[in-house]
Design an enzyme around this catalytic site. Structure first.
Site, short mmCIF file in Angstrom:
data_model
loop_
_atom_site.label_atom_id
_atom_site.label_comp_id
_atom_site.label_asym_id
_atom_site.label_seq_id
_atom_site.Cartn_x
_atom_site.Cartn_y
_atom_site.Cartn_z
N CYS A 119 0.75 -1.29 0.25
CA CYS A 119 0.08 -0.13 0.04
C CYS A 119 0.81 1.09 0.04
O CYS A 119 0.52 2.33 -0.32
CB CYS A 119 -0.83 0.18 1.22
SG CYS A 119 -1.97 -1.52 1.34
N HIS A 132 -3.01 7.00 1.74
CA HIS A 132 -3.46 5.59 1.61
C HIS A 132 -5.01 5.47 2.20
O HIS A 132 -5.20 5.77 3.33
CB HIS A 132 -2.56 4.64 2.05
CG HIS A 132 -3.11 3.30 1.74
ND1 HIS A 132 -3.66 2.82 0.64
CD2 HIS A 132 -3.20 2.21 2.55
CE1 HIS A 132 -4.01 1.75 0.60
NE2 HIS A 132 -3.79 1.27 1.89
N ASN A 166 -10.03 -0.26 -0.25
CA ASN A 166 -8.46 -0.17 -0.25
C ASN A 166 -8.13 -0.84 -1.53
O ASN A 166 -8.14 -2.12 -1.87
CB ASN A 166 -8.21 -0.96 0.98
CG ASN A 166 -6.58 -0.99 1.27
OD1 ASN A 166 -5.85 -0.75 0.22
ND2 ASN A 166 -6.22 -1.41 2.13
N1 ACO Z 1 -18.10 -8.76 9.31
C1 ACO Z 1 -18.44 -8.76 10.54
N2 ACO Z 1 -17.51 -9.16 11.36
C2 ACO Z 1 -16.26 -9.23 11.07
C3 ACO Z 1 -15.79 -8.84 9.86
C4 ACO Z 1 -16.68 -8.69 8.90
N3 ACO Z 1 -16.36 -8.43 7.53
N4 ACO Z 1 -14.40 -9.01 9.75
C5 ACO Z 1 -14.22 -9.23 11.08
N5 ACO Z 1 -15.01 -9.19 11.85
C6 ACO Z 1 -15.21 -9.65 13.17
C7 ACO Z 1 -13.89 -10.31 13.76
O1 ACO Z 1 -14.11 -11.99 13.49
C8 ACO Z 1 -13.85 -10.00 14.99
O2 ACO Z 1 -14.61 -10.91 15.62
P1 ACO Z 1 -14.27 -11.45 17.38
O3 ACO Z 1 -14.31 -10.31 17.92
O4 ACO Z 1 -15.73 -12.39 17.62
O5 ACO Z 1 -13.03 -12.19 17.03
C9 ACO Z 1 -14.56 -8.72 15.27
O6 ACO Z 1 -14.97 -8.47 14.16
C10 ACO Z 1 -13.21 -7.52 15.06
O7 ACO Z 1 -13.97 -6.35 15.38
P2 ACO Z 1 -13.30 -5.09 15.86
O8 ACO Z 1 -12.10 -5.44 16.78
O9 ACO Z 1 -14.18 -4.29 16.32
O10 ACO Z 1 -12.65 -4.66 14.35
P3 ACO Z 1 -11.97 -3.57 14.24
O11 ACO Z 1 -12.57 -2.33 14.47
O12 ACO Z 1 -10.18 -3.58 14.58
O13 ACO Z 1 -11.83 -3.35 12.69
C11 ACO Z 1 -10.73 -3.70 10.77
C12 ACO Z 1 -11.31 -4.45 11.71
C13 ACO Z 1 -11.68 -3.24 9.72
C14 ACO Z 1 -9.81 -4.78 9.95
C15 ACO Z 1 -9.80 -2.58 11.11
O14 ACO Z 1 -9.01 -3.04 12.44
C16 ACO Z 1 -8.57 -2.27 10.09
O15 ACO Z 1 -8.97 -1.65 9.10
N6 ACO Z 1 -7.63 -2.38 10.19
C17 ACO Z 1 -6.57 -2.02 9.18
C18 ACO Z 1 -6.35 -3.04 8.26
C19 ACO Z 1 -5.95 -2.98 7.00
O16 ACO Z 1 -6.47 -1.95 6.30
N7 ACO Z 1 -5.30 -3.69 5.99
C20 ACO Z 1 -5.15 -3.48 4.71
C21 ACO Z 1 -4.02 -3.68 4.27
S1 ACO Z 1 -2.77 -2.83 5.20
C22 ACO Z 1 -3.45 -1.33 4.61
O17 ACO Z 1 -3.73 -0.95 3.73
C23 ACO Z 1 -3.02 -0.12 5.61
#
Ligand code: ACO
Length: 327
Positions: A113, A254, A284
């Site tokens: 990214c 990004h 993304n």
């Molecule tokens: N739908 C429903 N539930 C989901 C989904 C989904 N698509 N995906 C994950 N969950 C669940 C998980 O299983 C977890 O469940 P659990 O608590 O029972 O284990 C829970 O949701 C996690 O919830 P939160 O902790 O509230 O999630 P968070 O607020 O951290 O959001 C996210 C998750 C969107 C991935 C966030 O952390 C994020 O955007 N992180 C950056 C990751 C990223 O962008 N990566 C891409 C590549 S790197 C880059 O581009 C920067």
């Protein structure tokens, strides 16, 4: 010493839109979860016959038109991507051929990214030497090809697209002013695609374990690291150039998560109107996200000649960086 001036922008997204409602039918998720956690409402998905270089070329033609530059005048083509058409030739070579850029060198950059910001730093260095006068920088991805469509943790996040930028060695004050690039390979395992390379060559076992798709261990950790790293890189380039954040006209980061963008804006003390985002519509798109947003902002009149622009990115590797530019 010449300055790398931005003289043309372009972008392209495929025609197919994938909505959150459709994803609800594919994995256990909801429109509400995706929107509140990431800001994403829909994303574009490349057609079966569309490869990364096809998207890149569409964006490139727009940027070349704005720059009023014939492809044959290009000295160098740089494509930031983690989804090249093939392991080799590089995506840049396909673009070179497709555009008829007869005398251009061609090079891919794999910084996930952060690829576009890495590309800006490489472009800056090459153009400052004076041996390269015109450079086409592309961020282009078909992430839909490397997503595990059964993994709700990742499949809701990504989209396909391309953004392009033409840069020219120029005199004067306008152009790339400062860049900062960083990495931390020790945190590589939190975001990777482990299969298909020399460590785990393609095999049935690699495919069965879905090692040919994006694996993200701990989205939350990625979230926190992204905010901190982009803040640090942004402050570094501002300091290098002796610029106050208040003088920056527009910040384009990004587009990974609307909450990451918001948290960074808060830490930098930026008013909302100075932060551009389009993640709601495109998701993304990795290396394509900044140039896609930049082209949109330019064509919407949000960027004027002489404006200071701050770019910041973070991604797999880990890699991160920032660039300060006078448009
Ligand atoms: N739908 C429903 N539930 C989901 C989904 C989904 N698509 N995906 C994950 N969950 C669940 C998980 O299983 C977890 O469940 P659990 O608590 O029972 O284990 C829970 O949701 C996690 O919830 P939160 O902790 O509230 O999630 P968070 O607020 O951290 O959001 C996210 C998750 C969107 C991935 C966030 O952390 C994020 O955007 N992180 C950056 C990751 C990223 O962008 N990566 C891409 C590549 S790197 C880059 O581009 C920067």
């Amino acid at each position: 010493m010449p300055v790398a001036r931005l003289v043309g922008t372009g972008s392209y997204v495929p025609s197919r839109v994938l909505t959150n409602a459709e994803l609800e039918k594919m994995v256990e998720t909801s429109d509400e979860w995706i929107r509140t956690r990431t800001g994403i409402q829909e994303r574009y998905i490349a057609a079966e016959q569309e490869a990364t270089s096809d998207l890149a070329m569409r964006a490139a033609r727009q940027a070349l038109e704005m720059a009023q530059l014939d492809p044959a005048e290009l000295d160098m083509i740089v494509v930031a991507t983690i989804t090249p058409d093939m392991i080799f030739p590089s995506a840049a070579c396909f673009v070179q051929e497709g555009l008829g850029a007869k005398r251009a060198g061609a090079l891919d950059i794999a910084a996930a990214c952060s690829g576009f910001v890495y590309g800006l730093a490489v472009a800056d260095g090459l153009l400052r030497t004076g041996t390269i006068r015109t450079l086409l920088l592309l961020g282009a991805e078909t992430l839909s090809r490397i997503v595990n469509w059964q993994d709700r943790n990742t499949c809701v996040l990504f989209g396909d697209g391309a953004g392009a930028l033409v840069l020219r060695a120029s005199e004067g004050e306008r152009g790339i002013l400062a860049t900062s690039l960083r990495s931390d390979g020790s945190k590589g395992p939190i975001l990777m695609l482990p299969g298909g390379g020399s460590r785990h060559p393609n095999s049935q076992a690699v495919l069965d374990a879905k090692m040919n798709t994006i694996q993200m261990a701990g989205g939350n950790e990625v979230f926190k690291l992204a905010v901190r790293a982009m803040e640090e890189a942004s402050l570094t380039v501002l300091k290098q150039a002796g610029v106050d954040i208040k003088d920056v006209g527009l910040v384009i980061t990004h587009q990974a998560n609307l909450r990451i963008i918001g948290a960074l804006g808060q830490r930098l003390g930026l008013p909302e109107e100075k932060i551009y985002h389009n993640i709601q519509r495109v998701g993304n798109t990795s290396a394509a996200s900044i140039p896609l947003a930049l082209d949109e902002a330019v064509r919407a009149g949000r960027v004027k000649e002489g404006d200071l622009l701050l770019f910041a990115a973070f991604g797999g590797g880990l890699t991160w960086g920032a660039a300060l530019v006078r448009f």
